[in-house]
Motif scaffolding. Structure first.
Motif, mmCIF file in Angstrom:
data_model
loop_
_atom_site.group_PDB
_atom_site.id
_atom_site.type_symbol
_atom_site.label_atom_id
_atom_site.label_comp_id
_atom_site.label_asym_id
_atom_site.label_seq_id
_atom_site.Cartn_x
_atom_site.Cartn_y
_atom_site.Cartn_z
ATOM 1 N N SER A 1 0.881 2.658 4.500
ATOM 2 C CA SER A 1 2.156 2.353 3.882
ATOM 3 C C SER A 1 3.298 2.850 4.753
ATOM 4 O O SER A 1 3.180 3.859 5.434
ATOM 5 N N LEU B 1 1.443 -4.501 -1.436
ATOM 6 C CA LEU B 1 2.471 -4.147 -2.411
ATOM 7 C C LEU B 1 3.792 -4.022 -1.667
ATOM 8 O O LEU B 1 3.886 -3.306 -0.677
ATOM 9 N N ALA C 1 7.757 3.124 4.981
ATOM 10 C CA ALA C 1 8.980 3.041 4.194
ATOM 11 C C ALA C 1 10.187 2.954 5.111
ATOM 12 O O ALA C 1 10.143 3.412 6.252
ATOM 13 N N ASN D 1 7.585 -2.930 -2.359
ATOM 14 C CA ASN D 1 8.430 -2.284 -3.363
ATOM 15 C C ASN D 1 9.798 -1.989 -2.761
ATOM 16 O O ASN D 1 9.973 -1.056 -1.996
ATOM 17 N N GLU E 1 -8.978 0.713 3.624
ATOM 18 C CA GLU E 1 -7.944 1.599 4.108
ATOM 19 C C GLU E 1 -6.560 1.130 3.671
ATOM 20 O O GLU E 1 -6.258 -0.056 3.686
ATOM 21 N N LYS E 2 -5.743 2.102 3.292
ATOM 22 C CA LYS E 2 -4.433 1.778 2.758
ATOM 23 C C LYS E 2 -3.386 2.404 3.662
ATOM 24 O O LYS E 2 -3.467 3.587 3.971
ATOM 25 N N THR F 1 9.378 0.227 0.473
ATOM 26 C CA THR F 1 8.054 0.561 0.994
ATOM 27 C C THR F 1 7.169 -0.677 0.971
ATOM 28 O O THR F 1 7.266 -1.518 0.086
#
Lengths: 346, 125, 225, 181
Positions: free
Chosen positions: A34, A199, A36, A201, A31-32, A45
């Motif tokens: 994210s 990640l 921001a 960013n 599962e991802k 993010t």
């Protein structure tokens, strides 16, 4: 009976189809999630994989807000503003974090021979690119501001964590490394929270933790200098690394038909125009990559490549305005071209 | 008990057509590729989500005014923004998962989520 | 002059008012008001002696709302697992679901005993209900050869020439077993036509009342502004 | 109106009887508990299926109208969405079944007719569900509904076929030339 057989077959087909369809619904790999936030004048993010409690995002973002509040040049209440206000008036005690970041900034300024210089503040302020009212400054003003740019005039006092800006009007601008520093801190925090892959960013300042969920390297797109956001010119594959790009397309304004971008030459005070369109640095520290990408951009193709090849574990992708892409030696097959109009020179 | 009839050609054709229709409907409804693309909008006033397949024109209040966003033909774009630089308006239409744009002065952030059509994990710019 | 007409056609009047009420409910754009209207019509149908079941509408409403939640629209209220619950989707689901159920119960109230259809089709309908009566009466509740028994039943019924044998069918709602409701207090049965007219008035008020009220409020606002 | 096409008294009786059967079966179906309010067996379509071989288009449409109207009256849902759904389903299925039933006997049986009608009805109702109530989520339930419709319509076709092949009542109304699928 034949009829019953075919009926039964039809029923079986229908149910196989239905179960197959239902199976396709589930089975997500990892599962991802994210989140921001607006920080450092850009969109930041963080993408986490696997179990990621909301508190992790909150932890990281609140830490980022804390960093921002210390390093923001434009916030009058920030420790950095405090330091800048006392330029030429004696040493100022600063929070340890600011002390360390400024020290790193000066180290990078020295390392790049001043091509990257965190004392660019006065010039940056004159142009105000990315601010509310950017304009081409008067040349006399620019010369005056430029005379204040000198990283050697920043003195550190380890005892009491004090910093002295020698001349009145000097101004430290951490815009060139703040995002990198923050991204490093965010990655460190995420590792401490137990994330093996993530990640980060921060406005194109990217830290890739670990590998993709399928254990292959992350695929990081490099922005195409002439196309809209999201169009890539090429892709670099990285594992546990940071990718930072400085491009002239990122922030700019136009006056009298001329486009002025935000990467300023520390010797002339004008936007760098040397045929380079963007510089992408791939290395371990995002702060270092942030500083180096600006320095390489300013130094230009040859001197820039030379600078990078002098470091271990630092790779570069330089995109020029005449459709060429230059790669540093160690990048190997990790770079793949997307826009075939460009010529790759290794 | 039931006396079953002899099935004839069209019976099979109709049944086959029905099975094909079911399969087509199942594939189009459940295949992961058709996962709904959504537009996520973060503003000072909260988080909003829209289905990219339903056209709409939306206004969002921010610190410096109203940012107008248009959803049309599966893409989203910023129609107008009170900001000076108009970066968000110029960044054009967002259509695939991971695409985003933002109006920093007005604190409006748009992101397309869902089916990730881009082959990269992240973008350095 | 008017009274006999009303007496004879009260069921039609009720149906007409019911349809007018449906228009009002479908025009109603305030989600809370529409929910309240749905609940009201459900209760009112019960008071009128119509069949009211709670589970099917509840399942229906829930599934319509949930189905609409998958198409997010607007401010995120909260998230359940990976699904964002948005205000717009919730509102849309409630609007559609309550309209669906509201219309069913308005219809249940307004389609009452005594409803007549004119002309040849009306006669056909009467005949159909006469046959229907026979079917419900003679339905064989037996096990075994169901198709054979149905065949026999159909033979018997078609031979009996049911269509002309009976004049007055029991009409709609007959199968319910519960015939007509009593809404008068103290056990006094209200005459059917009065009950129809009363129901019509209640429907119209509940349907158009909130609509007109909000309209008047807006007009008043406009004057103040 | 041509006197020839005027339905005889017995034909009118038959239309009324078939219509009554539809309504009666709808009532039976109404009493069978269902896992979901939308899944139906479509029992009420049986009389129409059987009528295909005996009635002309006019009479057939009268039966369909009786079915729709009667169902609406019995359930009291005459002017609600439910009525719209049942009307759309019944009409589309009747049209399609009539068209398919005009194929030669050796090409199609009750089963094929029933499957076609069931599909037409389900597609029409899903279309309405898409437009009126469920929006795009209707697409997600479509496969389940179509599959259920396929199974029930096969069953209905088999029942109709079995009934017509041995029913004395059907022989009487269909006569020697009545079609038996």
């Amino acid at each position: 009976m034949g009829v019953q057989k075919s009926l039964r077959a039809a029923v079986i087909v229908v149910f196989v189809l239905l179960t197959a369809a239902a199976g396709g619904l589930g089975a997500p790999s990892e599962e991802k999630t994210s989140e921001a936030s607006f920080l450092f004048d850009t969109v930041c993010t963080i993408t986490l994989y696997g179990k990621a409690p909301a508190s992790h995002f909150i932890d990281v973002f609140s830490r980022m807000e804390e960093i921002e509040s210390r390093l923001d040049l434009y916030d009058d209440g920030s420790a950095l503003s405090e330091l800048n206000r006392h330029a030429g008036m004696g040493p100022v005690a600063v929070p340890e974090e600011l002390f360390e970041v400024v020290k790193h900034g000066i180290a990078y300024s020295r390392l790049t021979g001043g091509a990257f210089d965190i004392t660019i503040g006065p010039v940056q302020q004159l142009w105000d690119i990315g601010g509310d009212s950017p304009e081409v400054p008067d040349s006399a003003d620019l010369a005056a501001a430029l005379s204040l740019v000198d990283f050697k005039k920043v003195i550190f006092f380890e005892h009491g964590k004090r910093i002295l800006l020698e001349s009145r009007g000097m101004m430290i601008d951490l815009g060139g490394i703040a995002k990198g520093y923050a991204a490093d801190q965010a990655a460190k925090l995420l590792r401490d929270l137990g994330h093996r892959r993530a990640l980060v960013n921060f406005g194109g300042n990217l830290v890739a933790l670990g590998t993709r969920p399928d254990d292959t390297p992350w695929r990081i797109g490099i922005q195409h200098p002439d196309r809209s956001r999201g169009d890539t010119i090429g892709i670099v594959e990285v594992t546990d690394a940071t990718v930072v790009t400085s491009g002239k397309y990122e922030r700019f304004f136009e006056q009298d038909g001329i486009r002025y971008h935000h990467i300023l030459d520390t010797t002339t005070g004008y936007p760098v125009e040397n045929g380079v369109a963007s510089v992408t640095i791939i290395t371990g520290s995002s702060m270092k990559a942030d500083a180096l990408s600006t320095a390489v951009f300013t130094l230009g193709l040859e001197a820039g490549l030379e600078l990078v090849n002098g470091f271990d574990g630092v790779e570069v992708v330089i995109v020029t305005e005449n459709d060429e892409i230059y790669l540093s030696k160690g990048i190997g097959d990790d770079f793949s071209l997307v826009d075939t109009r460009f010529k790759v020179i290794r | 008990m039931l006396k079953l009839p002899r099935l004839r050609p069209f019976d099979y054709i109709a049944a086959a057509f029905a099975v094909a229709l079911i399969a087509a409907a199942a594939v189009s409804a459940y295949s992961s590729g058709s996962e709904a693309s959504r537009l996520k909008v973060q503003t000072a006033g909260g988080e909003f989500v829209y289905d990219l397949r339903s056209d709409a024109t939306l206004d969002f209040d921010g610190p410096i005014g109203i940012t107008r966003i248009e959803i049309k033909d599966g893409t989203a774009r910023v129609l107008s923004s009170p900001c000076r630089q108009q970066i968000c308006v110029n960044s054009g239409a967002l259509d695939s998962g991971g695409d985003w744009t933002a109006c920093l002065p007005n604190r409006v952030f748009l992101e397309v989520t869902g089916a990730d059509e881009t082959e990269v994990d992240a973008l350095s710019y | 002059m008017v009274k006999p007409f009303i007496r004879d056609h009260s069921a039609q009047v009720l149906l007409l008012c019911g349809m007018l009420t449906m228009i009002a409910v479908s025009l109603q754009s305030t989600v809370v008001v529409r929910c309240a209207q749905m609940v009201f019509f459900l209760i009112f149908a019960g008071l009128m002696g119509r069949r009211v079941r709670l589970l099917p509408p509840a399942v229906m409403l829930l599934s319509v709302v949930v189905a609409n939640l998958f198409s997010p629209n607007g401010r995120v209220l909260f998230s359940v697992w990976r699904l964002d619950i948005t205000y717009g989707a919730l509102r849309l689901g409630l609007m559609k679901g309550t309209l669906f159920i509201g219309l069913i119960y308005i219809s249940r109230v307004s389609v009452g005993p005594g409803l007549k259809f004119p002309g040849r089709f009306g006669a056909l309908l009467l005949k159909t209900f006469a046959y229907f009566e026979q079917l419900t009466e003679k339905w064989p509740l037996t096990h075994g050869d169901v198709l054979g028994r149905i065949d026999e039943l159909l033979l018997t019924i078609s031979r009996s020439d049911a269509g002309s044998a009976r004049g007055e069918p029991r009409g709609p709602e007959a199968a319910d077993g519960r015939r007509g409701g009593v809404i008068a207090a103290g056990g006094t049965e209200i005459q059917p036509y009065r009950r129809n007219l009363l129901a019509a008035a209640v429907l119209l008020t509940a349907g158009w009342g909130p609509y007109i009220a909000s309209w008047t409020l807006i007009a008043a606002d406009g004057r103040i502004g | 109106m041509k006197p020839k096409s005027t339905p005889s008294a017995t034909d009118r009786e038959l239309v009324a009887l078939l219509g009554a059967c539809c309504i009666f079966l709808a009532l039976i179906e109404h009493m069978i508990p269902k896992p979901l309010p939308f899944l139906r067996l479509g029992l009420a379509n049986l009389p129409i299926l059987i009528a295909l071989g005996v009635l002309n288009p006019r009479q057939l449409s009268a039966v369909v109208l009786l079915k729709i109207l009667g169902q609406g009256l019995i359930n009291g849902t005459l002017f609600s969405y439910v009525f719209l759904f049942s009307a759309a389903g019944s009409l589309s299925s009747a049209v399609v079944m009539f068209a398919v039933s005009r194929l030669p006997d050796r090409v199609v049986s009750f089963v094929g007719i029933s499957i076609s009608g069931g599909l037409a009805s389900t597609v029409a109702q899903l279309g309405l569900a898409f437009l009126l109530v469920f929006g795009r989520s209707a697409l997600y339930i479509a496969p389940v509904f179509l599959a259920v419709s396929l199974l029930t319509s096969i069953a209905l076709g088999l029942i109709a076929s079995s009934f017509c092949s041995r029913s004395r009542w059907y022989s009487r109304i269909a006569g020697a030339e009545g079609r038996r699928w």
